[in-house]
Structures are given as C-alpha cells and as structure tokens.
Design a protein around this motif. Structure first.
Motif, PDB file in Angstrom:
ATOM      1  N   GLY A   1       5.263  -2.124   2.942  1.00 31.23           N
ATOM      2  CA  GLY A   1       4.715  -1.136   2.117  1.00 31.23           C
ATOM      3  C   GLY A   1       3.921  -1.530   1.277  1.00 31.23           C
ATOM      4  O   GLY A   1       2.969  -0.578   0.706  1.00 31.23           O
TER       5      GLY A   1
ATOM      6  N   HIS B   1       0.102  -0.814   1.480  1.00 29.24           N
ATOM      7  CA  HIS B   1      -0.457   0.704   1.523  1.00 29.24           C
ATOM      8  C   HIS B   1      -1.483   0.850   0.514  1.00 29.24           C
ATOM      9  O   HIS B   1      -1.386   0.396  -0.579  1.00 29.24           O
TER      10      HIS B   1
ATOM     11  N   VAL C   1      -1.076   1.975  -3.181  1.00 24.46           N
ATOM     12  CA  VAL C   1      -0.586   0.843  -4.081  1.00 24.46           C
ATOM     13  C   VAL C   1      -1.834   0.191  -5.177  1.00 24.46           C
ATOM     14  O   VAL C   1      -2.636  -0.032  -4.352  1.00 24.46           O
TER      15      VAL C   1
ATOM     16  N   ILE D   1       8.515  -0.752  -0.360  1.00 22.04           N
ATOM     17  CA  ILE D   1       7.672   0.344  -1.198  1.00 22.04           C
ATOM     18  C   ILE D   1       7.457   1.171  -0.095  1.00 22.04           C
ATOM     19  O   ILE D   1       6.739   1.161   1.060  1.00 22.04           O
ATOM     20  N   GLU D   2       7.741   2.429  -0.503  1.00 22.37           N
ATOM     21  CA  GLU D   2       7.643   3.645   0.715  1.00 22.37           C
ATOM     22  C   GLU D   2       6.882   4.923   0.066  1.00 22.37           C
ATOM     23  O   GLU D   2       7.576   5.189  -1.222  1.00 22.37           O
ATOM     24  N   ARG D   3       6.458   5.674   0.615  1.00 24.69           N
ATOM     25  CA  ARG D   3       5.909   6.899   0.135  1.00 24.69           C
ATOM     26  C   ARG D   3       7.234   8.045   0.154  1.00 24.69           C
ATOM     27  O   ARG D   3       7.976   8.002   1.039  1.00 24.69           O
ATOM     28  N   ASP D   4       7.206   8.867  -1.019  1.00 24.31           N
ATOM     29  CA  ASP D   4       8.020   9.643  -0.802  1.00 24.31           C
ATOM     30  C   ASP D   4       7.562  11.068  -1.342  1.00 24.31           C
ATOM     31  O   ASP D   4       7.519  11.221  -2.638  1.00 24.31           O
TER      32      ASP D   4
ATOM     33  N   TRP E   1       6.465   7.983  -4.673  1.00 25.15           N
ATOM     34  CA  TRP E   1       6.959   6.496  -4.177  1.00 25.15           C
ATOM     35  C   TRP E   1       8.373   6.302  -4.570  1.00 25.15           C
ATOM     36  O   TRP E   1       9.017   6.777  -5.327  1.00 25.15           O
ATOM     37  N   GLN E   2       8.770   5.553  -3.569  1.00 25.95           N
ATOM     38  CA  GLN E   2      10.212   5.015  -3.684  1.00 25.95           C
ATOM     39  C   GLN E   2      10.166   3.403  -3.699  1.00 25.95           C
ATOM     40  O   GLN E   2       9.469   3.033  -2.890  1.00 25.95           O
ATOM     41  N   VAL E   3      10.550   2.784  -4.593  1.00 26.13           N
ATOM     42  CA  VAL E   3      10.627   1.323  -4.924  1.00 26.13           C
ATOM     43  C   VAL E   3      11.993   0.762  -4.444  1.00 26.13           C
ATOM     44  O   VAL E   3      12.613   1.173  -5.536  1.00 26.13           O
TER      45      VAL E   3
ATOM     46  N   ASP F   1       5.681   7.901  -9.662  1.00 21.82           N
ATOM     47  CA  ASP F   1       4.247   8.682  -9.353  1.00 21.82           C
ATOM     48  C   ASP F   1       3.285   7.552  -8.945  1.00 21.82           C
ATOM     49  O   ASP F   1       2.604   8.066  -8.045  1.00 21.82           O
TER      50      ASP F   1
ATOM     51  N   VAL G   1       2.647   3.113  -8.189  1.00 22.09           N
ATOM     52  CA  VAL G   1       3.063   1.658  -8.135  1.00 22.09           C
ATOM     53  C   VAL G   1       1.903   1.060  -8.455  1.00 22.09           C
ATOM     54  O   VAL G   1       0.895   0.886  -7.699  1.00 22.09           O
TER      55      VAL G   1
END
Ligand SMILES: Cc1cc2nc3c(=O)[nH]c(=O)nc-3n(C[C@H](O)[C@H](O)[C@H](O)COP(=O)(O)OP(=O)(O)OC[C@H]3O[C@@H](n4cnc5c(N)ncnc54)[C@H](O)[C@@H]3O)c2cc1C
Length: 405
Positions: free
Chosen positions: A117, A120, A123, A210-213, A217-219, A230, A232
């Motif tokens: 991630g 992306h 980021v 690291i991913e979109r949520d 984002w969720q790290v 919000d 990264v």
C-alpha cells in the motif's frame, strides 16, 4: 550545443550561475522535470508548511534572472536517456537535445516504503513543491496525520503540522528519532521537542501495511496495532536519482554518480553535482555522498566554474541546518558514519561531537555556535578526537586545557 544542465534544483541553478560568473560564454540550457522554476525546498517542511511564508518567497531567483544571464529554462520536461556517442539527451516526448558539456543535477527521489500500500498515489512523499502543497493542505485541528519516518524531513514536517493544530502521530522503527544517524543523546532531545510540540511519537513502530479506509487511511503496524487517520505522510529517506547515468554506463559509486573533486564523471563531457553525485572531497580525502542544500549549491558552482575553465575543487566539510519547530540544529560532518559520540552541554545549548577511526568526524549543535564553528575547523583539519575534545573543552570552558610543559 553548449552547456546542458539536467535538473532545476539548487545544484543545476548554481552550475549555470557559476559557469556565467566564471566567464563561460556558450549557450546554457536547463531542463527540469518540475513544473516550477528552481525554488527553495527547505521551507516546504518549515515556515511555508506552517503558513508563515508565502509562495512568492520560494523561487531561488527572480523570473528575469534567466534572460539576464542568457540561460534557457525548459520546465515540465523529463530527460529519459543519454546518447553519449551522439552527445545528446532524449526527452520523454522523444526530442533530442545536443550538448558539448552535460551536467546531471537530478537530485534524489523519495524512497518508497517496502510495505503493501505504500505506493498508493494518495500517500504523500515529501520531495518537491507539489508534495509540499499537499502537505500544507493538512494544516488544521480536525485533521489526523500519520508521519512515517523520523529523519530530518519527517521531524520537521511533524513538528510544523502539530504547531498548526494538526493531530500528528509519528511512527519510527528506531528507539528515538535519528538514532542511527545522530546517536541516542541527540535522539532523546529531538524526541522531547517533538512531544512538547504535541506530536504523538511512537517509537519501535514498524509499519507493515497502508490501506484506504473510506475517505481516510488505516496504517497497520508489525505488532498488529492499527491507526486510523486522514492522511499518510512518508518521510523514509531518499535515494539518488542516478538512473540516467547508470543506463548510459557512467561509473556509479554508493548508488550515485562517481565524480572527482571538480564534479567530472567517468565521461570527460559529463559532470554531476548535488544529491545525485558521489564526489571526492579533498579535505576528507575520500568520496562523499550528501543530501544537503548548501552542498548542492557548492557542488553545482564548482562544476559550472570548472566547465568554464576555472579550476575548482570540493574541499570543505559538508553541513546543514535543520529546524524542528522553532529550534535550530546545525550539523557538520563527513556524513559516512561514526563509531563514538560525546555530549557537551551548557546552560543555553548542547552539542554532540562524533569520532571515527580516532578522528573528529562530525558535530551537531543546538544553540552553541562557538562550538559549531570551532568543530568545523577541527573536522576539516582531520584532528585526532582526543585532541579535538581538549580544544573544544578549552574553548567552552568545560574541560581544562592541557598545562604547558
Ligand atoms: C522538504 C525538504 C526539506 C529540506 N530541507 C533541507 C534543509 O533544511 N537543509 C538542507 O541542507 N537540506 C534540506 N533538504 C535537502 C535539499 O533540498 C537537497 O539536498 C537539495 O535539494 C539537493 O539539490 P539538487 O539540486 O541536487 O537536487 P534537487 O533539489 O532534488 O533537484 C533535482 C532537480 O532535477 C529534476 N530532475 C530529476 N530527474 C530529472 C530528469 N530525468 N529530467 C529532468 N529533470 C529531472 C527535478 O525535477 C529537480 O528539478 C530538504 C529536502 C526536502 C525535500
């Protein structure tokens, strides 16, 4: 034909200026992949990020400087290949541009974190003005930002954002910021500064994903913890952008373009300066690769003067200043490691002095300019560490100078 400079950073601009100042009269053309004319990068994580300075303070020279010095500037154009036999470069659009002398001043590119991630496009990798504008957009109390990496750029960005009210979490795999580069004494002090600015500093924190949520984002960390945010921001180091030289078969050293003390590469018609170069430093007696603003300017100017026929060589210890919030750190070092570090303190400030192979190899100072200037000279003179310590101690009154025999 004439002097062709690839790169519109401080090294490229200083090269054009140095060439003209030394009387160089051939046509000069700078080609830059950036959309903006050469600008100041350091404010992007400092006053500009905090909204304390405006965009019109960023350009390195006035817009009419280029015409006044007969320097052509082509923006938004990436060079993709060097044809050494034909002495020309090829741009992404397929255009060929001929040169008599070519200077590569392509700088560094941010290192992409080796985790899922991290590539992306959302980021933020802090490098150029476009990424600086995105960073500036994160100011504000309702925004939660995660900053990954605790080098100078990460620390500066985290402290600046926190000072504007952004909720900042900084993640570093180190026990304290800068531990590997500057040692624990400096690292603990920087950690205190960040925390007092309101940064939630999480050490020994290794990012694994690291991913979109939704809109955010969720790290995820290696220990399983997950942080929602919000934005990264990745500040995990940079690597020299030496691909043009590598593909053209030039000598590469330490992942950078190998050049001598006048910035000339293994090809007599090609030079390199700034972050992309591994240049011989005469005072150090060995090649160094550094990522400092002042050095990029110095190396660029040396290349320009040398091309114009004025002998010039890189022979000063490299150094730079960093600002974390409103505290300034001054650092001067060969930058290729140390095996021992000692802390000096007085009422106003502190300094860490670094040793390598028995010699003084670096100094880091906060609010102690006397020590900084004195140590720079000792580093340049390659003095034994024990002798340098006595000299610095005598200068600061911390250690009694040796008695005359
Ligand atoms: C946010 C930030 C803050 C910093 N703060 C400090 C500081 O406080 N003190 C300090 O000493 N240093 C600081 N630095 C480091 C400093 O900015 C660099 O060392 C310096 O910019 C290096 O200059 P350069 O000219 O070698 O390369 P760069 O400034 O990186 O410029 C490279 C140029 O080459 C262009 N380019 C790259 N590839 C191509 C291509 N193939 N074709 C055409 N053009 C190309 C790029 O678009 C760019 O214009 C900071 C860096 C950043 C990112």
């Amino acid at each position: 034909m004439g002097l062709l400079i690839v790169g519109g950073g401080p090294a490229g601009l200083a090269c054009a200026r140095g060439y003209r100042d030394a009387g160089g009269s051939a046509p000069v053309l700078m080609i830059s992949a950036d959309q903006y004319p050469p600008y100041n990068r350091p404010p992007l994580t400092k006053d500009y990020l905090r909204g304390e300075s405006a965009a019109d303070t960023l350009p390195l020279v006035d817009a009419d400087w280029y015409a006044q010095h007969d320097v052509g500037l082509v923006l938004d154009t990436r060079v993709t290949r060097i044809d050494r036999d034909a002495r020309q470069v090829i741009t992404a659009a397929g255009d060929a541009v001929a040169y008599d002398q070519l200077v590569l001043a392509t700088g560094s590119r941010p290192a992409v974190l080796p985790v899922e991630g991290a590539d992306h496009p959302g980021v933020i990798y802090v490098r150029d003005r476009a990424s600086g504008e995105r960073l500036r957009g994160l100011r504000g109390a309702d925004i939660r930002a995660v900053v990954i990496g605790s080098g100078f750029i990460g620390c500066e960005a985290a402290a600046s954002l926190a000072r504007t009210g952004t909720m900042v979490t900084m993640l570093t795999p180190e026990a304290v910021p800068h531990e590997r580069r500057l040692g624990p004494d400096a690292g603990h002090r920087v950690a205190e500064w960040l925390r007092s600015d309101g940064v939630d500093l999480q050490t020994d924190a290794k990012v694994s994903r690291i991913e979109r949520d939704g809109d955010g984002w969720q790290v995820t960390l290696a220990d399983g913890r997950a942080l929602g945010c919000d934005a990264v921001v990745s500040a995990s180091g940079a690597t020299p952008d030496a691909s043009l030289a590598r593909e053209a078969g030039l000598s590469i050293r330490d992942d950078a373009i190998a050049v001598d003390a006048s910035m000339r590469s293994s090809d007599q018609q090609i030079w390199a300066a700034g972050d992309v170069a591994s240049a011989v430093n005469r005072a150090a007696g060995r090649p160094l690769r550094v990522e400092h603003w002042g050095e990029a300017e110095t190396m660029g100017e040396i290349a320009g003067r040398a091309i114009a026929g004025q002998g010039a060589a890189w022979d000063q210890p490299p150094g730079f200043w960093s600002e974390i919030g409103d505290r300034t750190l001054k650092y001067s070092a060969w930058g290729d490691g140390f095996d021992h570090a000692e802390l000096l303190e007085n009422a106003a400030g502190w300094a860490v002095v670094y040793a390598g192979d028995g010699l003084i190899v670096g100094v880091l100072c906060h609010e102690w300019d006397d020590v900084y200037e004195h140590a720079q000279q000792l580093i340049s003179d390659r003095r034994p560490f024990a002798e340098a310590k006595v000299a610095l101690g005598a200068a600061t009154g911390q250690v009694a100078p040796p008695k005359p025999s």
